[in-house]
Every structure is written in structure tokens, then in C-alpha cells.
Scaffold this motif. Structure first.
Motif, PDB file in Angstrom:
ATOM      1  N   VAL A  36       0.815  -1.230  -0.010  1.00 51.28           N
ATOM      2  CA  VAL A  36      -0.201   0.132  -0.127  1.00 51.28           C
ATOM      3  C   VAL A  36       0.992   1.262  -0.026  1.00 51.28           C
ATOM      4  N   VAL A  39       2.334   1.984  -3.475  1.00 50.45           N
ATOM      5  CA  VAL A  39       1.473   2.136  -4.572  1.00 50.45           C
ATOM      6  C   VAL A  39       1.020   3.819  -4.066  1.00 50.45           C
TER       7      VAL A  39
ATOM      8  N   LEU B  70      -7.985 -10.076   2.261  1.00 51.16           N
ATOM      9  CA  LEU B  70      -7.905  -9.654   0.944  1.00 51.16           C
ATOM     10  C   LEU B  70      -8.526  -8.447   0.442  1.00 51.16           C
ATOM     11  N   VAL B  73      -6.884  -5.321   1.592  1.00 41.19           N
ATOM     12  CA  VAL B  73      -5.351  -4.997   1.008  1.00 41.19           C
ATOM     13  C   VAL B  73      -5.724  -4.517  -0.294  1.00 41.19           C
ATOM     14  N   MET B  74      -6.631  -5.246  -1.095  1.00 34.97           N
ATOM     15  CA  MET B  74      -6.924  -5.195  -2.502  1.00 34.97           C
ATOM     16  C   MET B  74      -7.759  -3.899  -2.563  1.00 34.97           C
ATOM     17  N   THR B  76      -8.016  -1.417  -0.496  1.00 32.57           N
ATOM     18  CA  THR B  76      -7.118  -0.094  -0.488  1.00 32.57           C
ATOM     19  C   THR B  76      -6.385  -0.018  -1.657  1.00 32.57           C
ATOM     20  N   LEU B  77      -5.808  -1.069  -2.290  1.00 33.10           N
ATOM     21  CA  LEU B  77      -4.723  -0.788  -3.424  1.00 33.10           C
ATOM     22  C   LEU B  77      -5.611  -0.326  -4.514  1.00 33.10           C
TER      23      LEU B  77
END
Lengths: 192, 82
Positions: A36, A39, B70, B73-74, B76-77
Motif C-alpha cells: 500500500v 502504491v 484480501l 489490502v486489495m 485499499t490498493l
């Protein structure tokens, strides 16, 4: 060898043991937070991150993913055979698991060699700082995983007192390396 | 069946990896492509956890924890990348 089964439906006994799963989640959250952060930094320097990503070899990354997934498959087969008390087969699959890990490390070494030759070191830019820190930290996990598997292998060969919980814990640690790589590969090699 | 299941999961994982590589080779890194790559990674993650790590047999708490991780994390990304 104690190949008796464990009731995994019990909340306190996930496959591999509760302590290992606490470690696995700690590791996953650490790597997740770092990704994170990577990114977030890319938002400040999108062009540098894009150009740097183009300097990575995606084919090496994809092949390494296949090595780790295949190694994970052999590990699962090894545990399956261990549970059925087929120690010979479990040993054979464990050996293949370790071969997969070694191949991953060899290809990673080649990749690192080319990066160092090109002067793309940890201080080259922000992207490569994250690249080196995250991938090297993962490599350390793979090396530790291989050492753990080697201990299991020696245990099999000496027919010593290896129980299912110990072997499942070793397998869970090895699969954790897969899980971490499954997050690192798309973000570092493909996204920017 | 159980023996074949692990093999099938492995084949699916390899196919998904090839799909990811093909999508990333397309010159356009669009939001759709990024989302697709991350969703494929999440699917692979769940397959490894459920079948190779046998979390499918574990208590619901552990299965939920993996999904929760998941999503965090995913999610947030994707939120940062959009």
C-alpha cells in the motif's frame, strides 16, 4: 511417525497450528502495508514508477510464480501422502517441493545479478528501494522455508518422531511464501 | 477425487498466472486491466489458502479472516489506484 489427523474444524487448530497462523497474518499484513505504501508513493512519481517497472523482467517474475505455485502443489501432495502414511511418496514430493524453491532462488539470483549490473541498486530511486526491500525480505522467507523443509526431509530419512502438526506447520510456512509472492508479483511487476 | 482436486487447482493457478501475464503485456494499463490483475491475484490467493493450505477444512473464523485480509489490502490498493 505420528500421522494421526487433527480436527481442523476447531477454531484453535487451523491446519499448521494457531501460532503459525498468527505469524502468517502478521507477515501478510506487513507485506500488505508495504505494498500500500509503494502504491501511495507511486502517486507522487507516476512516471518514475512506470519507467522503472519497464526495467523489470516480467517473464522472470511469471516463471518464478509458476515455480512457487508448482512447489506449493508438491508440498500439498506431500502432506496428503503423509496423512495416508505413505512416507516414501511424501518424501519424494517434499524433495520436489525443495527443488521448486531452489529454482525460484536461482532465477531470482539471475534477476538480481542483471539489476546490479545495470546499476539498479536499492538507492537508484523510490521504486527500486521498494523492489529490493520487498523482494529481498521475501527471499529471506523462502530461504528460511527451505531450511525448515530440509529439517523435515532429514526427519523423514532418519524415520524420527515427526508428527502431522509439525509437518503441517512447515507446509503452512512454505505456502505463506506463495501467498506473499502472489501479492508482490502483480503489484511490483505489473501494475505501474 | 481429492488427488485430482489438487492437480486441478494447480492447473487453474497456472492458467490464471498466464492470463495475468497476457493482460499485463497489453500496452494499455487501464483501470480495468489493473482491477483484473488484482482480482486474479485475489483468486489465486484464495485457491492456495483453501486447497494447498487446507483452510477449506478450517473453522469459519479462519476462512473469514483470509477474505477480510484480501478485502482490506486489495480494496485499499484499488482505492489508491483508481
Amino acid at each position: 511417525m505420528d500421522t494421526s489427523t487433527i480436527n481442523s474444524k476447531n477454531i484453535a487448530y487451523p491446519p499448521g497450528g494457531i501460532l503459525l497462523w498468527i505469524i502468517i497474518f502478521l507477515e501478510l499484513f506487513t507485506f500488505g502495508a508495504a505494498l500500500v505504501a509503494m502504491v501511495l508513493y507511486s502517486k507522487d512519481e507516476p512516471e518514475i514508477f512506470h519507467q522503472s517497472k519497464l526495467l523489470l523482467n516480467t517473464t522472470f517474475g511469471a516463471i518464478n510464480t509458476i515455480f512457487l505455485l508448482t512447489s506449493g502443489f508438491f508440498m500439498a501432495k506431500s502432506v496428503e501422502n503423509f496423512k495416508e502414511n505413505k512416507i516414501e511418496k511424501a518424501t519424494f514430493f517434499l524433495k520436489l517441493t525443495m527443488v521448486g524453491g531452489v529454482l525460484f532462488l536461482l532465477l531470482k539470483s539471475v534477476e538480481y545479478y542483471f539489476k546490479l549490473q545495470a546499476g539498479l541498486t536499492i538507492g537508484y530511486n523510490t521504486f527500486f528501494s521498494f523492489y529490493w526491500m520487498l523482494t529481498l525480505f521475501h527471499v529471506i522467507h523462502v530461504v528460511v522455508g527451505l531450511v525448515i523443509l530440509l529439517f523435515n526431509y532429514v526427519g523423514f530419512k532418519r524415520k524420527s518422531t515427526l508428527n502431522l502438526e509439525d509437518f503441517e506447520a512447515s507446509a503452512a510456512f512454505w505456502h505463506m511464501c506463495d501467498l506473499i509472492w502472489l501479492l508482490l508479483f502483480p503489484v511490483i511487476y505489473l501494475l505501474f | 477425487m481429492r488427488k485430482n482436486l489438487l492437480l486441478i487447482v494447480w492447473l487453474v493457478l497456472i492458467m490464471l498466472t498466464i492470463c495475468t501475464a497476457l493482460v499485463s503485456n497489453s500496452t494499455l494499463v487501464t483501470t480495468v486491466a489493473v482491477t483484473f490483475i488484482l482480482v486474479l491475484a485475489a483468486i489465486k490467493f484464495i485457491l492456495v489458502a483453501n486447497y494447498f493450505m487446507e483452510m477449506k477444512k478450517a473453522h469459519s473464523f479462519w476462512k473469514f479472516s483470509i477474505i477480510f485480509y484480501l478485502i482490506i489490502v486489495m480494496g485499499t490498493l484499488l482505492f489508491i489506484l483508481k
